[in-house]
Scaffold this motif. Structure first.
Motif, PDB file in Angstrom:
ATOM      1  N   UNK A   1     127.654 -14.122   7.500  1.00 51.40           N
ATOM      2  CA  UNK A   1     128.312 -12.961   6.901  1.00 51.40           C
ATOM      3  C   UNK A   1     128.207 -13.005   5.384  1.00 51.40           C
ATOM      4  N   UNK A   2     128.374 -14.208   4.806  1.00 55.38           N
ATOM      5  CA  UNK A   2     128.263 -14.356   3.351  1.00 55.38           C
ATOM      6  C   UNK A   2     126.840 -14.064   2.895  1.00 55.38           C
ATOM      7  N   UNK A   3     125.861 -14.646   3.606  1.00 57.34           N
ATOM      8  CA  UNK A   3     124.460 -14.462   3.231  1.00 57.34           C
ATOM      9  C   UNK A   3     124.039 -13.003   3.382  1.00 57.34           C
ATOM     10  N   UNK A   4     124.496 -12.375   4.477  1.00 54.72           N
ATOM     11  CA  UNK A   4     124.095 -10.991   4.734  1.00 54.72           C
ATOM     12  C   UNK A   4     124.651 -10.025   3.700  1.00 54.72           C
ATOM     13  N   UNK A   5     125.790 -10.367   3.113  1.00 54.39           N
ATOM     14  CA  UNK A   5     126.393  -9.481   2.118  1.00 54.39           C
ATOM     15  C   UNK A   5     126.103  -9.917   0.692  1.00 54.39           C
ATOM     16  N   UNK A   6     125.317 -10.997   0.523  1.00 49.63           N
ATOM     17  CA  UNK A   6     124.999 -11.493  -0.819  1.00 49.63           C
ATOM     18  C   UNK A   6     124.153 -10.478  -1.582  1.00 49.63           C
ATOM     19  N   UNK A   7     124.403 -10.385  -2.884  1.00 52.68           N
ATOM     20  CA  UNK A   7     123.621  -9.486  -3.733  1.00 52.68           C
ATOM     21  C   UNK A   7     122.210 -10.023  -3.919  1.00 52.68           C
ATOM     22  N   UNK A   8     122.083 -11.338  -4.042  1.00 53.98           N
ATOM     23  CA  UNK A   8     120.780 -11.944  -4.243  1.00 53.98           C
ATOM     24  C   UNK A   8     120.096 -12.201  -2.903  1.00 53.98           C
ATOM     25  N   UNK A   9     118.775 -12.230  -2.950  1.00 49.32           N
ATOM     26  CA  UNK A   9     118.002 -12.518  -1.745  1.00 49.32           C
ATOM     27  C   UNK A   9     118.161 -13.989  -1.363  1.00 49.32           C
ATOM     28  N   UNK A  10     118.339 -14.248  -0.081  1.00 48.58           N
ATOM     29  CA  UNK A  10     118.429 -15.620   0.435  1.00 48.58           C
ATOM     30  C   UNK A  10     117.390 -15.764   1.538  1.00 48.58           C
ATOM     31  N   UNK A  11     116.491 -16.729   1.360  1.00 44.71           N
ATOM     32  CA  UNK A  11     115.412 -16.967   2.317  1.00 44.71           C
ATOM     33  C   UNK A  11     115.397 -18.448   2.668  1.00 44.71           C
ATOM     34  N   UNK A  12     115.249 -18.749   3.948  1.00 41.11           N
ATOM     35  CA  UNK A  12     115.061 -20.146   4.352  1.00 41.11           C
ATOM     36  C   UNK A  12     113.694 -20.290   5.005  1.00 41.11           C
ATOM     37  N   UNK A  13     113.074 -21.444   4.769  1.00 38.35           N
ATOM     38  CA  UNK A  13     111.784 -21.755   5.390  1.00 38.35           C
ATOM     39  C   UNK A  13     111.853 -23.151   5.996  1.00 38.35           C
ATOM     40  N   UNK A  14     111.001 -23.397   6.985  1.00 36.62           N
ATOM     41  CA  UNK A  14     110.965 -24.731   7.576  1.00 36.62           C
ATOM     42  C   UNK A  14     109.974 -25.622   6.829  1.00 36.62           C
ATOM     43  N   UNK A  15     109.764 -26.822   7.347  1.00 37.46           N
ATOM     44  CA  UNK A  15     108.901 -27.793   6.670  1.00 37.46           C
ATOM     45  C   UNK A  15     107.445 -27.351   6.635  1.00 37.46           C
ATOM     46  N   UNK A  16     107.085 -26.383   7.451  1.00 36.92           N
ATOM     47  CA  UNK A  16     105.714 -25.874   7.457  1.00 36.92           C
ATOM     48  C   UNK A  16     105.552 -24.646   6.564  1.00 36.92           C
ATOM     49  N   UNK A  17     106.640 -24.265   5.893  1.00 37.34           N
ATOM     50  CA  UNK A  17     106.571 -23.116   5.002  1.00 37.34           C
ATOM     51  C   UNK A  17     106.753 -21.792   5.703  1.00 37.34           C
TER      52      UNK A  17
END
Length: 488
Positions: free
Chosen positions: A145-161
């Protein structure tokens, strides 16, 4: 499990499907003693004759049921009660049955007669695991919920990029929908030169622990879905416990545009100031000096015509003072706008400056100048000349030496390197900020300002008794009017 369930079993519902009356009674008594609320069933038909599947945190199931096979029952139970754990009891001792049960997701498997202590421990463990899972799911929901409403972009990637999450702000920033870009390589969002080697950065970090971006805030260029590039500020954190890298990204296009406008304004002010100095120098040279020379001619005539010794001595003294005034205006004209700099170039101007420093300040300046490094852009010439002159003035004022050296050389990629050095008393660079802010400071802030107009770099090395080395790096080519953001 019901919402808000805790490790206390009082009232927690369990569904028990056991066709044997004796075994069913034993288990219900055991569970009731521990505070659980048990719903019994004897057949598959009775088992599925309900619609409150979400109430149960545990379903206890006899392996052998009179009206169905457990292989058919377990998948259906998983579908109806996905949050409930399954525990199988049986009279069979075949290991194959146990293996099949565990493969289908059963939490535990007991062979009759059941050991009450082991049975209780198993249920307690299941309850604890479900509480942990419930808290984890709740935490994950809160974070989502916090990430979805964040003003800034939030991206996660795994060890393979590969991209594992992409919040709404990232969708808006990059122009991709999350479902379009999940499991795509993160290099899809980078410019072409970086895209080719991006995976190498991850591999190098995982192998060596050396990071160029992880753990710090950096300014980079990013690519939108339509191919357009824009500046971002990114902070990347390694989450090894989850096998992920998380990046928080802000679009700094507006900030960069404001910085560019400020830089353009600063450059315009500096250019205007330089033009004012040139105009003032022209006035001194074309008007004031001519007037002074005319006055001197008339003084010579008056001095030759008079026979009065007192008047003649007065005129001689006035002529001496006038000569000093003419020399001062000539020197001031040269410092404000050295004509040789514009007409002959930086190298010739530095040769004149070396002569001037020796005549006026008794500073011997040795020159080692590469003619290939002589810049042609007027703004670059003026900025570098003023920086070198300021550094030589610093030598005169602070170094307590009469020797200095200026080297200018051509570097790869059309860069100029200028080194101004002396073997004087030196100073402690740890006190540099204080010296700059002091009214009698060494003027380095002026140098840094001038170099900022041509995107030059400045580095100073010094220590007590070891002299000082000032190093300037600038571009030989004319400066661009638009800024380019590069990875640093």
């Amino acid at each position: 499990m019901p919402t808000g369930a805790s490790l206390q079993p009082q009232g927690l519902p369990i569904l028990l499907c056991e066709p044997s009356p004796e075994s069913r009674a034993q288990l219900m008594q055991l569970l009731a003693e521990d505070g659980y609320r048990v719903t019994p069933a004897e057949t598959v038909e009775q088992l599925f004759n309900r619609n409150n599947w979400s109430d149960y945190f545990l379903i206890i199931l006899e392996h052998d049921l009179p009206d169905g096979k457990i292989e058919d029952v377990l998948p259906r139970l998983k579908q109806l009660a996905p949050a409930a754990e399954l525990l199988v009891i049986t009279s069979r001792t075949r290991i194959e049955n146990m293996i099949i049960a565990f493969r289908t997701g059963v939490a535990d498997y007991f062979v009759k007669p059941i050991d009450p202590d082991l049975f209780r421990s198993s249920i307690k463990r299941i309850l604890q695991n479900q509480n942990v899972s419930s808290e984890l799911l709740q935490t994950q929901a809160q974070l989502k919920a916090i990430v979805d409403t964040a003003i800034e972009a939030v991206i996660t990637i795994n060890r393979s990029g590969l991209i594992q999450s992409f919040n709404p702000a990232a969708e808006k920033m990059f122009g991709y929908q999350a479902h379009e870009i999940l499991n795509q390589n993160i290099s899809l969002l980078t410019p072409d030169p970086i895209r080719v080697v991006h995976d190498q950065y991850i591999t190098r970090y995982l192998e060596t622990g050396k990071a160029s971006i992880i753990g710090s805030r950096r300014e980079l260029m990013a690519r939108r879905r339509d191919g357009s590039l824009f500046p971002i500020e990114i902070s990347v954190t390694d989450l090894p416990q989850f096998g992920l890298f998380a990046g928080i990204i802000g679009d700094i296009s507006e900030r960069k545009q404001a910085e560019q406008k400020q830089e353009d304004l600063t450059r315009a002010v500096a250019v205007a100031a330089q033009q004012e100095r040139r105009q003032l120098a022209d006035i001194l040279h074309d008007h004031l000096q001519q007037v002074l020379v005319g006055v001197r001619i008339h003084l010579d005539i008056a001095k030759n015509d008079t026979t009065d010794d007192f008047i003649k001595q007065t005129l001689v003294r006035a002529d001496e003072l006038l000569n000093q005034g003419i020399e001062i205006t000539r020197s001031l004209t040269a410092e404000l706008n050295p004509v040789v700099l514009h007409e002959e170039g930086l190298i010739t101007a530095l040769e004149w400056l070396s002569h001037n420093m020796r005549e006026r300040y008794n500073l011997n300046v040795t020159l080692d100048l590469d003619h290939r490094a002589d810049p042609q852009n007027d703004t670059t010439k003026v900025a570098l000349y003023e920086c070198i002159r300021e550094l030589l003035f610093n030598v005169v004022k602070h170094s307590e030496t009469t020797e200095a050296r200026v080297c200018m050389s051509l570097l790869p990629e059309n860069k100029i390197e200028i080194v101004v050095s002396d073997n004087g008393v030196g100073f402690d660079t740890q006190q540099l900020d204080h010296q700059i802010s002091d009214a009698s400071g060494i003027g380095l802030s002026n140098i840094e300002f001038r170099l900022s107009l041509i995107k030059g770099k400045f580095r100073l090395q010094s220590s007590h008794g070891e002299g000082t080395v000032a190093r300037i790096i600038a571009s030989l080519n004319p400066i661009e009017t638009t800024s380019m953001l590069a990875e640093t």
